[in-house]
Write an enzyme that holds these catalytic residues in place. Sequence first.
Site, PDB file in Angstrom:
ATOM      1  N   TYR A   1     -20.256  -0.463  39.666  1.00  0.00           N
ATOM      2  CA  TYR A   1     -19.508  -1.720  39.677  1.00  0.00           C
ATOM      3  C   TYR A   1     -20.405  -2.939  39.832  1.00  0.00           C
ATOM      4  O   TYR A   1     -19.956  -4.071  39.706  1.00  0.00           O
ATOM      5  CB  TYR A   1     -18.456  -1.711  40.792  1.00  0.00           C
ATOM      6  CG  TYR A   1     -19.056  -1.586  42.184  1.00  0.00           C
ATOM      7  CD1 TYR A   1     -19.409  -2.707  42.920  1.00  0.00           C
ATOM      8  CD2 TYR A   1     -19.277  -0.334  42.750  1.00  0.00           C
ATOM      9  CE1 TYR A   1     -19.969  -2.594  44.183  1.00  0.00           C
ATOM     10  CE2 TYR A   1     -19.821  -0.204  44.012  1.00  0.00           C
ATOM     11  CZ  TYR A   1     -20.170  -1.335  44.725  1.00  0.00           C
ATOM     12  OH  TYR A   1     -20.730  -1.212  45.973  1.00  0.00           O
TER      13      TYR A   1
ATOM     14  N   SER B   1     -24.994  -3.609  39.801  1.00  0.00           N
ATOM     15  CA  SER B   1     -26.149  -3.517  38.913  1.00  0.00           C
ATOM     16  C   SER B   1     -26.157  -2.227  38.090  1.00  0.00           C
ATOM     17  O   SER B   1     -26.819  -2.164  37.050  1.00  0.00           O
ATOM     18  CB  SER B   1     -27.455  -3.634  39.707  1.00  0.00           C
ATOM     19  OG  SER B   1     -27.589  -2.553  40.617  1.00  0.00           O
TER      20      SER B   1
ATOM     21  N   GLU C   1     -30.070   2.554  46.224  1.00  0.00           N
ATOM     22  CA  GLU C   1     -28.920   1.995  46.947  1.00  0.00           C
ATOM     23  C   GLU C   1     -29.055   2.152  48.467  1.00  0.00           C
ATOM     24  O   GLU C   1     -28.067   2.158  49.183  1.00  0.00           O
ATOM     25  CB  GLU C   1     -27.631   2.681  46.465  1.00  0.00           C
ATOM     26  CG  GLU C   1     -27.407   2.597  44.971  1.00  0.00           C
ATOM     27  CD  GLU C   1     -27.226   1.175  44.450  1.00  0.00           C
ATOM     28  OE1 GLU C   1     -26.676   0.333  45.190  1.00  0.00           O
ATOM     29  OE2 GLU C   1     -27.624   0.905  43.310  1.00  0.00           O
TER      30      GLU C   1
END
Length: 188
Positions: free
Chosen positions: A26, A28, A99
Site C-alpha cells: 500500500y 512504497s 520494513e
Amino acid sequence: MPNDTVALNQQNTPLDHLDDVWLFGYGSLLYKVDFPYLECQPASIRGWARRFWQGSHDHRGTPEAPGRVVTLIEEPNAVCHGLAYRVTPDTFAHLDVREKNGYLRFFTPMTFNDGQQVEGLVYVASEANAAFLGPASLTEMARHIAFSHGPSGANADYLLQLDDALAELGAPDAHVAELAIQVRQLLE
C-alpha cells in the site's frame, strides 16, 4: 517495541510452513518492487486507511530528523487499495529488513478486484512503535515531507511516487493526493 522489528516478525509470524504468501502493498511496495514475485494483482483491504503517520529513520529521514512515510490506521468502513503480490516465504528475509523500522506483519482478509478473498500479509506500524509520529495537520505533514531526506532519497520523492502509483492503479487516495499537491507547491 524496538525500532528494528526483524526478529519480532520472524518470531511472531513464521512462514516456513507455507508454499507461498499473498503480500498486500500500500506504500512504497506499489512502486519500488525490489523482490521477486510469482503473481501480482490489484487488491484492497477493509477497515484500514493509509496515513503518513510513521517516521522513517532509515530510508526517507535520519534518526535525528525522521521523514514521514505511510502506515495503516484502523478506520471502520475505510477501504485501502493496493497491490497483492504472491511471493515465496524466503522473500520475507529481504522484506523484513526493508520494513524493519517499526512495522509488524500480520494476516488480514484481502479482496481482489474479481471479488475473490484470501488472507494476505500486511506490514503495519502502530502507535506502539518508537518511530510513530502520529497525526498532524496536512500543512505540517507537507512541510515535514518536503524538506526531509534520508539514505533512500528525498521524502518528497516517496510521496510523489506513491501518488503517481495510486493514480496509475486507478485508486487515488485523498490523503496522499492532498499532501502531494501541497508538497509540489512547496517545492516550486
